[in-house]
Structures are given as C-alpha cells and as structure tokens.
Scaffold this motif. Structure first.
Motif, PDB file in Angstrom:
ATOM      1  N   GLN A   1      37.063  40.746  53.151  1.00 24.58           N
ATOM      2  CA  GLN A   1      37.275  39.815  54.266  1.00 24.58           C
ATOM      3  C   GLN A   1      37.142  40.590  55.578  1.00 24.58           C
ATOM      4  O   GLN A   1      37.647  41.703  55.700  1.00 24.58           O
ATOM      5  CB  GLN A   1      38.661  39.174  54.193  1.00 24.58           C
ATOM      6  CG  GLN A   1      38.924  38.384  52.927  1.00 24.58           C
ATOM      7  CD  GLN A   1      40.386  37.996  52.789  1.00 24.58           C
ATOM      8  OE1 GLN A   1      41.288  38.790  53.055  1.00 24.58           O
ATOM      9  NE2 GLN A   1      40.628  36.771  52.360  1.00 24.58           N
ATOM     10  N   THR A   2      36.480  39.977  56.547  1.00 26.10           N
ATOM     11  CA  THR A   2      36.306  40.610  57.855  1.00 26.10           C
ATOM     12  C   THR A   2      36.577  39.588  58.944  1.00 26.10           C
ATOM     13  O   THR A   2      36.099  38.456  58.876  1.00 26.10           O
ATOM     14  CB  THR A   2      34.882  41.169  58.016  1.00 26.10           C
ATOM     15  OG1 THR A   2      34.610  42.083  56.957  1.00 26.10           O
ATOM     16  CG2 THR A   2      34.734  41.891  59.349  1.00 26.10           C
ATOM     17  N   LEU A   3      37.344  40.000  59.940  1.00 26.96           N
ATOM     18  CA  LEU A   3      37.640  39.181  61.111  1.00 26.96           C
ATOM     19  C   LEU A   3      37.434  40.048  62.348  1.00 26.96           C
ATOM     20  O   LEU A   3      38.013  41.132  62.449  1.00 26.96           O
ATOM     21  CB  LEU A   3      39.079  38.655  61.071  1.00 26.96           C
ATOM     22  CG  LEU A   3      39.590  37.938  62.320  1.00 26.96           C
ATOM     23  CD1 LEU A   3      38.856  36.624  62.514  1.00 26.96           C
ATOM     24  CD2 LEU A   3      41.097  37.698  62.231  1.00 26.96           C
TER      25      LEU A   3
ATOM     26  N   GLN B   1      35.150  34.898  68.337  1.00 22.63           N
ATOM     27  CA  GLN B   1      35.741  35.323  67.068  1.00 22.63           C
ATOM     28  C   GLN B   1      34.833  34.923  65.902  1.00 22.63           C
ATOM     29  O   GLN B   1      34.278  33.824  65.888  1.00 22.63           O
ATOM     30  CB  GLN B   1      37.120  34.698  66.873  1.00 22.63           C
ATOM     31  CG  GLN B   1      37.792  35.075  65.551  1.00 22.63           C
ATOM     32  CD  GLN B   1      39.195  34.527  65.419  1.00 22.63           C
ATOM     33  OE1 GLN B   1      40.121  35.021  66.077  1.00 22.63           O
ATOM     34  NE2 GLN B   1      39.359  33.503  64.619  1.00 22.63           N
ATOM     35  N   TYR B   2      34.725  35.834  64.933  1.00 27.48           N
ATOM     36  CA  TYR B   2      33.941  35.568  63.722  1.00 27.48           C
ATOM     37  C   TYR B   2      34.728  36.045  62.513  1.00 27.48           C
ATOM     38  O   TYR B   2      35.368  37.100  62.544  1.00 27.48           O
ATOM     39  CB  TYR B   2      32.601  36.305  63.781  1.00 27.48           C
ATOM     40  CG  TYR B   2      31.843  36.241  62.467  1.00 27.48           C
ATOM     41  CD1 TYR B   2      31.205  35.073  62.069  1.00 27.48           C
ATOM     42  CD2 TYR B   2      31.800  37.353  61.616  1.00 27.48           C
ATOM     43  CE1 TYR B   2      30.532  35.006  60.857  1.00 27.48           C
ATOM     44  CE2 TYR B   2      31.122  37.296  60.409  1.00 27.48           C
ATOM     45  CZ  TYR B   2      30.493  36.118  60.033  1.00 27.48           C
ATOM     46  OH  TYR B   2      29.843  36.051  58.835  1.00 27.48           O
ATOM     47  N   ASP B   3      34.693  35.240  61.426  1.00 26.28           N
ATOM     48  CA  ASP B   3      35.305  35.682  60.185  1.00 26.28           C
ATOM     49  C   ASP B   3      34.401  35.313  59.026  1.00 26.28           C
ATOM     50  O   ASP B   3      33.683  34.298  59.059  1.00 26.28           O
ATOM     51  CB  ASP B   3      36.699  35.071  60.003  1.00 26.28           C
ATOM     52  CG  ASP B   3      36.655  33.595  59.660  1.00 26.28           C
ATOM     53  OD1 ASP B   3      36.687  33.262  58.468  1.00 26.28           O
ATOM     54  OD2 ASP B   3      36.570  32.782  60.598  1.00 26.28           O
TER      55      ASP B   3
ATOM     56  N   ASP C   1      35.318  34.617  55.863  1.00 22.40           N
ATOM     57  CA  ASP C   1      35.820  33.604  54.932  1.00 22.40           C
ATOM     58  C   ASP C   1      35.207  32.236  55.211  1.00 22.40           C
ATOM     59  O   ASP C   1      34.723  31.552  54.316  1.00 22.40           O
ATOM     60  CB  ASP C   1      37.348  33.524  55.003  1.00 22.40           C
ATOM     61  CG  ASP C   1      37.999  34.500  54.044  1.00 22.40           C
ATOM     62  OD1 ASP C   1      37.266  35.279  53.401  1.00 22.40           O
ATOM     63  OD2 ASP C   1      39.233  34.493  53.927  1.00 22.40           O
TER      64      ASP C   1
END
Length: 329
Positions: A251-253, A273-275, A277
C-alpha cells in the motif's frame, strides 16, 4: 495555582432514522487542582451515559473514570471505560461496544541543562480491551526507552511494541485474508526528525517486525521546505509492505501541499493526494482573501480522478464559493 470542580450533563431525544423511543442522558464530574502535593497538577473525573430505544436491550449504559497527573517531569494517567452490550445512542456513535477499555501512561521527561541533549523522554503506554466477561480482545504496550531531543531541535526515537489481537471472525488487510484466532506479535520503530526551525525539515519513521501471522514494514515520511517566507511545500507519505502467511500486500499513500502567502490578506493552498488502494488522485485547492477585518472570501476547487494505472477516469469536480462577513453593532 488553581483548583476547580465542575459537573456537566447531556440529554437528547429523538432519532435521525425515526426509530421510536430514543433518548440519551448522561453526566460527568471532574476535580482538578494545581497544588497537589504542593505545586503539582492532578485531575480525577467520572462520567456515565445511558440510552434507550425500543429495539435496545437492558445493558444500554456506559461509564468510566480518569485519573491524571500531568506534570513536566512525570506524566501519569489511567483511564477505564465500560461500554454496555446494548449501548447504541441514536445521536453519536460507538466505535467498540460490549467491551472494557483500560489505558495507562507513565512518561518521564527529563530536561538537561548542559551538553548536546535538551530533553530525554521515556514512555510506557499500555492499553487493554476485554469483553464483558473479562476475556482479552486486544492489547498493546507502547514502550519508548529512547526519545531524545538534541539542543539543536533534532530528535531520535526507538520503540518496542508487544501487541495482541483476538479475531472472532476473519479480517482483511490490503486484500489479504487473516483467519480468525489469537495473534501475538512484536513490532519496533526507529524515528529520526530534524528541527522544524530549519528551512528544510523532515521526519522519517520505520516500523518493522511481526504482524499477525507474518511481517510488515511501514515507511512513513513527512516534512516541509520553506524556500522563502511566502512559499511552503509540505510533503508526506506512507508505504506498507506486508508479507503474511496467507498472502502479500503493498500500500502506498503520497500527499503534497503547496502554500503561497501572497500577502497577509491573500493566500493560496493546494493539496494533492494519491493512494494505491483506491487508485485515485485528489486535488483540493483553496483561495482565501480577507478583504476587510470582518470579511473573508473563500474559493475552493476539488478535482478527483481514478483508475490511473489503466485509464484516467473523472470521478468528481466541485467548485465552492463562500462569503463570510460579520456585522458589528
């Protein structure tokens, strides 16, 4: 010095979902003083709530207490709560019902008058959750034998965290299923941070160790760059790499915020912001103009897209304008 005691009360009637017979009532008592044992702070408080609704059972109450010794050298605290099996207020929420929650804290903050260190902090923060029969559901010991701040403002911290979780039903984390059962694991943290007074400052955290039936590495970073007094660029992010017996997940945020202070009365801020999931990218941009001491104009633009790894798809667009003005009389 000061010494105060106060009693509070709360009451509600009605239900947003129109469920019949809904009401809630509660009260709390707090005693606080700044001359406990001479010149120390001390606080003790009690609270209780009860609620009713036609679809609730008889165990629809919650209560607890807090004892706090918040002082500079020693900061000691104990809180306990009991949340009834049927405690479900119509207005508000209960994150965890049918449970006993016990939390403690023993922190020592030693200030150093000479040398490279300014303050040495040692922390011990236990927490325990049990069901109403006393059977444990989760526990965590946050232990920080090293949390040292240098005279320059930079800091360094080491933690050890024994943790346990009893899953009554299977859970899912990062798309990986975790079977029901009792789990005990040990995690560690290393954290380094530079002083916020610097033009470029940052904090980096690495959590590592066991996690349920496998291992988990968490990398967390945050900070800001101030090239000029008018511009600030903030950055933050987190990357989780899990290796469990039932599968792996990543997972990356990532988030960045740009602040531009054009003048004391006019500022612009934009957050991106980017994630992974949700595979979505969101942008929030806000302009604030204080056109008079009692008047403000806000212009907010939100833009969200998803499916970045395959094809960009617009999710939402929103433009908001707000005018705020105060009348003095």
């Amino acid at each position: 010095t000061w010494q105060v005691s106060w009693v509070g009360a709360i009451a509600t009637v009605g239900d947003p979902l129109a469920r019949p017979g809904s009401w809630l009532a509660g009260a709390d008592f707090t005693y606080a003083t700044s001359h406990f044992r001479g010149d120390k702070n001390f606080l003790v408080g009690f609270w209780g709530l009860t609620t009713g609704r036609d679809d609730l059972g008889r165990d629809a109450s919650a209560y607890g207490f807090k004892v706090d010794y918040p002082n500079d050298l020693w900061d000691i605290q104990l809180t306990a709560k009991r949340i009834g099996r049927d405690f479900d207020p119509s207005i508000g929420f209960v994150p965890r019902a049918s449970v006993y929650l016990i939390n403690g804290q023993i922190n020592n903050r030693t200030r150093i008058s000479k040398g490279p260190f300014q303050q040495l902090v040692h922390e011990f923060v236990p927490s325990l959750a049990t069901d109403l029969s006393g059977k444990w559901e989760s526990y965590r010991l946050f232990i920080a034998p090293v949390n040292w701040r240098f005279r320059s403002g930079d800091r360094f911290e080491l933690n050890a965290n024994p943790t346990g979780e009893r899953l009554v039903t299977p859970a899912e984390i990062g798309g990986v299923n975790i079977p029901a059962g009792s789990y005990h694991w040990m995690r560690y943290r290393v954290e380094v941070g530079t002083a916020q007074k610097r033009r470029l400052y940052a904090q980096v955290t690495w959590w590592f160790g066991e996690f349920y039936n496998g291992e988990l590495d968490q990398f967390i970073w945050s900070g800001a760059w101030n090239p000029t007094p008018l511009i600030t660029l903030e950055f933050s992010g987190e990357r989780n790499i899990g290796r469990l017996a039932t599968g792996r997940f990543t997972q990356t945020l990532v988030g960045n915020r740009l602040r531009v202070n054009i003048s004391p009365d006019l500022s612009l801020a934009s957050y991106v912001q980017y994630d992974t999931d949700s595979d979505s990218l969101g942008v929030n941009t806000r302009l604030r103009w204080t056109f008079s001491p009692v008047g403000d104009l806000f212009v907010v633009y939100n833009h969200n897209v998803r499916d970045l790894q395959q094809r960009w798809q617009l999710e939402s667009n929103q433009l908001l304008v707000k005018l705020q003005y105060a009348l003095r009389y």
